[in-house]
Design a protein around this motif. Structure first.
Motif: not given
Length: 90
Positions: A50-58
């Protein structure tokens, strides 16, 4: 910034997968350096991770995942989900 999770399953033999792990780690470090707060790991029973991350949008999250060397080299199949935190976030 929303959180996203890439849940992946390995689809190649381990020696082939392992060839791309250093590039994957460098890629994740780049995400961390750019403020995406990325975290990555694998399941204890093997065969995926699994990789968990933040992004501005899908849309941005999809671009981030497409740039992962494990994805580019067809080492994994994956699902991508937006994770909406209900507790534990300041």
């Amino acid at each position: 910034m929303p959180w996203f999770v890439k849940i992946e399953t390995g689809v190649v033999p381990k020696p082939e997968f392992d060839r791309y792990v250093p590039a994957h780690k460098a890629y994740v470090q780049g995400l961390i350096d750019r403020g995406h707060q990325a975290k990555t790991g694998y399941w204890g029973e093997r065969g995926g991770g699994m990789m968990l991350f933040q992004a501005d949008s899908l849309v941005e999250a999809k671009k981030i995942v497409a740039a992962d060397p494990l994805v580019q080299n067809h080492c994994v199949t994956y699902e991508l989900h937006e994770w909406r935190i209900v507790m534990g976030e300041d």
